[in-house]
Design an enzyme around this catalytic site. Structure first.
Site, PDB file in Angstrom:
ATOM      1  CB  ALA A   1       4.299  -8.550  -5.233  1.00  0.00           C
TER       2      ALA A   1
ATOM      3  CE  LYS B   1      10.652  -1.700  -8.253  1.00  0.00           C
ATOM      4  NZ  LYS B   1      10.359  -2.975  -8.916  1.00  0.00           N
TER       5      LYS B   1
ATOM      6  CD  GLN C   1       3.568   3.811  -6.653  1.00  0.00           C
ATOM      7  OE1 GLN C   1       4.469   4.042  -5.881  1.00  0.00           O
ATOM      8  NE2 GLN C   1       2.352   4.301  -6.482  1.00  0.00           N
TER       9      GLN C   1
ATOM     10  CE  LYS D   1       9.284  -0.868 -12.295  1.00  0.00           C
ATOM     11  NZ  LYS D   1       7.978  -1.473 -12.078  1.00  0.00           N
TER      12      LYS D   1
ATOM     13  N   GLY E   1       4.052  -0.584   5.592  1.00  0.00           N
ATOM     14  CA  GLY E   1       3.323  -0.853   4.354  1.00  0.00           C
ATOM     15  C   GLY E   1       2.884  -2.306   4.335  1.00  0.00           C
TER      16      GLY E   1
ATOM     17  CE  LYS F   1      -4.582   3.702  -3.541  1.00  0.00           C
ATOM     18  NZ  LYS F   1      -5.900   4.146  -3.922  1.00  0.00           N
TER      19      LYS F   1
ATOM     20  N   GLY G   1       0.721  -3.564   1.422  1.00  0.00           N
ATOM     21  CA  GLY G   1       0.017  -3.814   0.164  1.00  0.00           C
ATOM     22  C   GLY G   1       0.498  -5.124  -0.432  1.00  0.00           C
ATOM     23  CG  ASN G   2       0.589  -7.412  -4.813  1.00  0.00           C
ATOM     24  OD1 ASN G   2       1.263  -7.357  -5.829  1.00  0.00           O
ATOM     25  ND2 ASN G   2      -0.052  -8.509  -4.463  1.00  0.00           N
ATOM     26  CD1 TRP G   3       7.716  -4.108  -3.295  1.00  0.00           C
ATOM     27  CD2 TRP G   3       7.731  -6.346  -3.346  1.00  0.00           C
ATOM     28  NE1 TRP G   3       9.034  -4.535  -3.374  1.00  0.00           N
ATOM     29  CE2 TRP G   3       9.067  -5.909  -3.405  1.00  0.00           C
ATOM     30  CE3 TRP G   3       7.491  -7.723  -3.346  1.00  0.00           C
ATOM     31  CZ2 TRP G   3      10.164  -6.774  -3.473  1.00  0.00           C
ATOM     32  CZ3 TRP G   3       8.583  -8.600  -3.415  1.00  0.00           C
ATOM     33  CH2 TRP G   3       9.890  -8.125  -3.489  1.00  0.00           C
TER      34      TRP G   3
HETATM   35  N1  LIG Z   1       3.263  -5.083  -6.260  1.00  0.00           N
HETATM   36  C1  LIG Z   1       4.400  -5.315  -6.894  1.00  0.00           C
HETATM   37  O1  LIG Z   1       4.514  -6.276  -7.678  1.00  0.00           O
HETATM   38  C2  LIG Z   1       5.580  -4.443  -6.629  1.00  0.00           C
HETATM   39  C3  LIG Z   1       5.464  -3.182  -6.079  1.00  0.00           C
HETATM   40  N2  LIG Z   1       6.580  -2.419  -5.869  1.00  0.00           N
HETATM   41  C4  LIG Z   1       6.493  -1.080  -5.292  1.00  0.00           C
HETATM   42  O2  LIG Z   1       6.206  -1.165  -3.910  1.00  0.00           O
HETATM   43  C5  LIG Z   1       5.469  -0.018  -3.486  1.00  0.00           C
HETATM   44  C6  LIG Z   1       4.246  -0.485  -2.716  1.00  0.00           C
HETATM   45  O3  LIG Z   1       3.470  -1.287  -3.562  1.00  0.00           O
HETATM   46  P1  LIG Z   1       2.464  -2.409  -3.029  1.00  0.00           P
HETATM   47  O4  LIG Z   1       2.936  -3.000  -1.752  1.00  0.00           O
HETATM   48  O5  LIG Z   1       2.251  -3.325  -4.183  1.00  0.00           O
HETATM   49  O6  LIG Z   1       1.153  -1.578  -2.666  1.00  0.00           O
HETATM   50  P2  LIG Z   1      -0.296  -1.671  -3.354  1.00  0.00           P
HETATM   51  O7  LIG Z   1      -0.268  -1.219  -4.750  1.00  0.00           O
HETATM   52  O8  LIG Z   1      -0.856  -3.008  -3.065  1.00  0.00           O
HETATM   53  O9  LIG Z   1      -1.036  -0.470  -2.589  1.00  0.00           O
HETATM   54  C7  LIG Z   1      -1.981  -0.589  -1.672  1.00  0.00           C
HETATM   55  C8  LIG Z   1      -1.478  -0.201  -0.299  1.00  0.00           C
HETATM   56  O10 LIG Z   1      -1.612   1.214  -0.082  1.00  0.00           O
HETATM   57  C9  LIG Z   1      -2.207   1.400   1.183  1.00  0.00           C
HETATM   58  N3  LIG Z   1      -2.865   2.697   1.295  1.00  0.00           N
HETATM   59  C10 LIG Z   1      -4.009   3.125   0.709  1.00  0.00           C
HETATM   60  N4  LIG Z   1      -4.265   4.387   1.076  1.00  0.00           N
HETATM   61  C11 LIG Z   1      -3.265   4.767   1.903  1.00  0.00           C
HETATM   62  C12 LIG Z   1      -2.960   5.967   2.605  1.00  0.00           C
HETATM   63  N5  LIG Z   1      -3.743   7.040   2.514  1.00  0.00           N
HETATM   64  N6  LIG Z   1      -1.849   6.007   3.359  1.00  0.00           N
HETATM   65  C13 LIG Z   1      -1.011   4.953   3.435  1.00  0.00           C
HETATM   66  N7  LIG Z   1      -1.254   3.780   2.800  1.00  0.00           N
HETATM   67  C14 LIG Z   1      -2.368   3.701   2.050  1.00  0.00           C
HETATM   68  C15 LIG Z   1      -3.185   0.242   1.283  1.00  0.00           C
HETATM   69  O11 LIG Z   1      -3.586   0.055   2.613  1.00  0.00           O
HETATM   70  C16 LIG Z   1      -2.310  -0.887   0.771  1.00  0.00           C
HETATM   71  O12 LIG Z   1      -1.491  -1.387   1.791  1.00  0.00           O
HETATM   72  C17 LIG Z   1       5.141   0.780  -4.759  1.00  0.00           C
HETATM   73  O13 LIG Z   1       6.047   1.840  -4.897  1.00  0.00           O
HETATM   74  C18 LIG Z   1       5.369  -0.233  -5.881  1.00  0.00           C
HETATM   75  O14 LIG Z   1       5.793   0.368  -7.087  1.00  0.00           O
HETATM   76  C19 LIG Z   1       7.823  -2.877  -6.165  1.00  0.00           C
HETATM   77  C20 LIG Z   1       7.995  -4.125  -6.686  1.00  0.00           C
HETATM   78  C21 LIG Z   1       6.892  -4.988  -6.972  1.00  0.00           C
HETATM   79  O1  LIG Z   2       7.667  -3.023  -9.908  1.00  0.00           O
HETATM   80  C1  LIG Z   2       7.105  -4.038 -10.275  1.00  0.00           C
HETATM   81  C2  LIG Z   2       7.820  -5.262 -10.671  1.00  0.00           C
HETATM   82  O2  LIG Z   2       9.188  -5.192 -10.393  1.00  0.00           O
HETATM   83  C3  LIG Z   2       5.625  -4.062 -10.367  1.00  0.00           C
HETATM   84  O3  LIG Z   2       5.205  -3.208 -11.359  1.00  0.00           O
HETATM   85  P1  LIG Z   2       3.672  -2.776 -11.442  1.00  0.00           P
HETATM   86  O4  LIG Z   2       3.430  -1.796 -10.340  1.00  0.00           O
HETATM   87  O5  LIG Z   2       3.488  -2.234 -12.821  1.00  0.00           O
HETATM   88  O6  LIG Z   2       2.876  -4.062 -11.232  1.00  0.00           O
END
Ligand SMILES: NC(=O)C1=CN([C@@H]2O[C@H](COP(=O)(O)OP(=O)(O)OC[C@H]3O[C@@H](n4cnc5c(N)ncnc54)[C@H](O)[C@@H]3O)[C@@H](O)[C@H]2O)C=CC1
Ligand SMILES: O=C(CO)COP(=O)(O)O
Length: 378
Positions: free
Chosen positions: A171, A138, A318, A223, A27, A316, A29-31
């Protein structure tokens, strides 16, 4: 056919015993990108880990015509999902999932939850038999047999032990090294939990272990549904008292739902970073809150899909799909009336109720009002 391990799961047989722990992040993405930065800073310092950290990238072509992976490897920056932040010179982006995991014995899963089933299918037979996993994701899946947490999906499909890391972790704040905490949920093996704690901890990211994997993961998952409700309240300009009420009721439903699903879930877990702290930060500053605010401001006339695409630029949500998944579980179990907040969030997201229903009692709403309703749970 590839050989199978003790859990009857196919494994990768082309293995040499690694002398050090090798980490791959699935992965970007942002986190996922921030997790890479945290981990990469530690593998350089800790002798028991290989310096290099692989990061699997779901490949895409940028408006410049370049591939995202090439840009990350050239600039050391994820220009799309975490612009302006250096990931660490030891992070290597790889668009080939199989290649990215081949030598790793520590796998960090951090993609939006809706992609995990497909990713796990692609990984069967491709990972090392001695691999350990952790999920930062999450969300959950709902199958015919019932709800399935992402750590369970990973364990069952890949035959590996899977811990979780959840917490109050926006993140973009961690990316610029503002202090925060996180919780590592583990089942039995404290030694492995400590290894994950070591891999993620930095002076600005304080990680604590908690022996309650389901409790920790359900906190992080549920949450996001409450954050959607908090966003509705913001979009309707209802003020802080209403939002606090939503957070209190939401926390109560999070705890009740978790304990009904898993009697092992501990009360104290809700007081860790993964519990009340993540609920607060997401309801104040998360993406789910932000898009739900816009949804309510538009009177529910613009869909979440449209708002997500416009406001998050590829990141994305969730919470909306989790609300649907939770609703399916509640309906199947006959629990809808016990969880008015979770139920109402889904009904608003799908246009069956207006955003204002989040605090209103009406004949269309659940049988008792959200605020001031009877305490249905112990
Ligand atoms: N961003 C945040 O602040 C936080 C996110 N999380 C959790 O971490 C997890 C990942 O979140 P993020 O890294 O923020 O992702 P993100 O919200 O930035 O999602 C985009 C990611 O999804 C990928 N993507 C798009 N289509 C796809 C496909 N068909 N197959 C596989 N990947 C694909 C993109 O390439 C990109 O890497 C989520 O469950 C989120 O709830 C947890 C804590 C903080
Ligand atoms: O899980 C998160 C912070 O801990 C991020 O939440 P959001 O996906 O709503 O930005």
């Amino acid at each position: 056919m590839a050989p199978v391990n003790n859990n009857n799961v196919q494994i990768n047989n082309n293995e040499n015993p690694p002398t050090k722990f090798k980490v791959t992040i699935i992965g970007s993405g942002n986190w996922g990108s921030v997790a890479s930065k945290l981990i990469a800073s530690n593998t350089l310092k800790l002798h028991s880990f290989h310096d290099e950290v692989k990061m699997w990238v779901f490949e895409e072509v940028l408006p410049s015509g370049e591939k995202l992976t090439d840009v990350i490897n050239r600039t050391n920056e994820n220009v799309k999902y975490l612009p302006g932040i250096k990931l660490g010179c030891n992070v290597v982006a790889d668009p080939d999932l199989e290649n990215a995991v081949r030598d790793a014995n520590m796998l960090v899963f951090v993609t939006p939850h809706q992609f995990m089933e497909g990713i796990c299918k692609r990984l069967v037979g491709k990972i090392r038999s001695d691999a350990q996993a952790i999920s930062l994701i999450k969300g959950m899946e709902v199958k015919r047999e019932g709800p399935c947490m992402i750590s369970t999906l990973v364990s069952q499909q890949l035959g590996v032990n899977c811990c979780v890391l959840m917490g109050a972790n926006i993140a973009n704040e961690i990316a610029v090294e503002k202090f925060s905490e996180a919780t590592v949920g583990y089942r039995e093996n404290r030694e492995i939990a400590d290894k994950w704690v070591q891999l993620f901890s930095t002076p600005y990211f304080m990680v604590s272990p908690c022996q309650d994997v389901e409790g920790v993961e359900l906190c992080g998952t549920l949450k996001n549904v409450v954050a959607i409700a908090a966003g509705f309240v913001d979009g309707l300009d209802m003020g802080n008292n209403t939002k606090a009420a939503i957070m209190r009721i939401g926390l109560r439903e999070m705890k009740a739902f978790s304990k009904l699903l898993f009697s092992s879930v501990k009360d104290n877990t809700f007081f860790e970073s993964c519990g009340v702290a993540d609920l607060i930060t997401t309801c104040l500053g998360g993406r789910n809150r932000k898009c739900a605010e816009a949804f309510a401001k538009n009177g529910g006339k613009r869909s979440f899909d449209e708002l997500e695409a416009e406001m998050l630029q590829g990141q994305k949500l969730q919470g909306v799909s989790t609300a649907k998944e939770v609703y399916e579980v509640l309906k199947h179990k006959g629990w809808l009336e016990m969880f008015p907040l979770f139920t109402t969030v889904h009904e608003i997201c799908t246009g069956r109720l207006p955003p204002s229903a989040i605090v209103e009692y009406s004949e269309h709403a659940p049988k008792f009002p959200l605020v001031g309703g009877p305490t249905a749970f112990p």
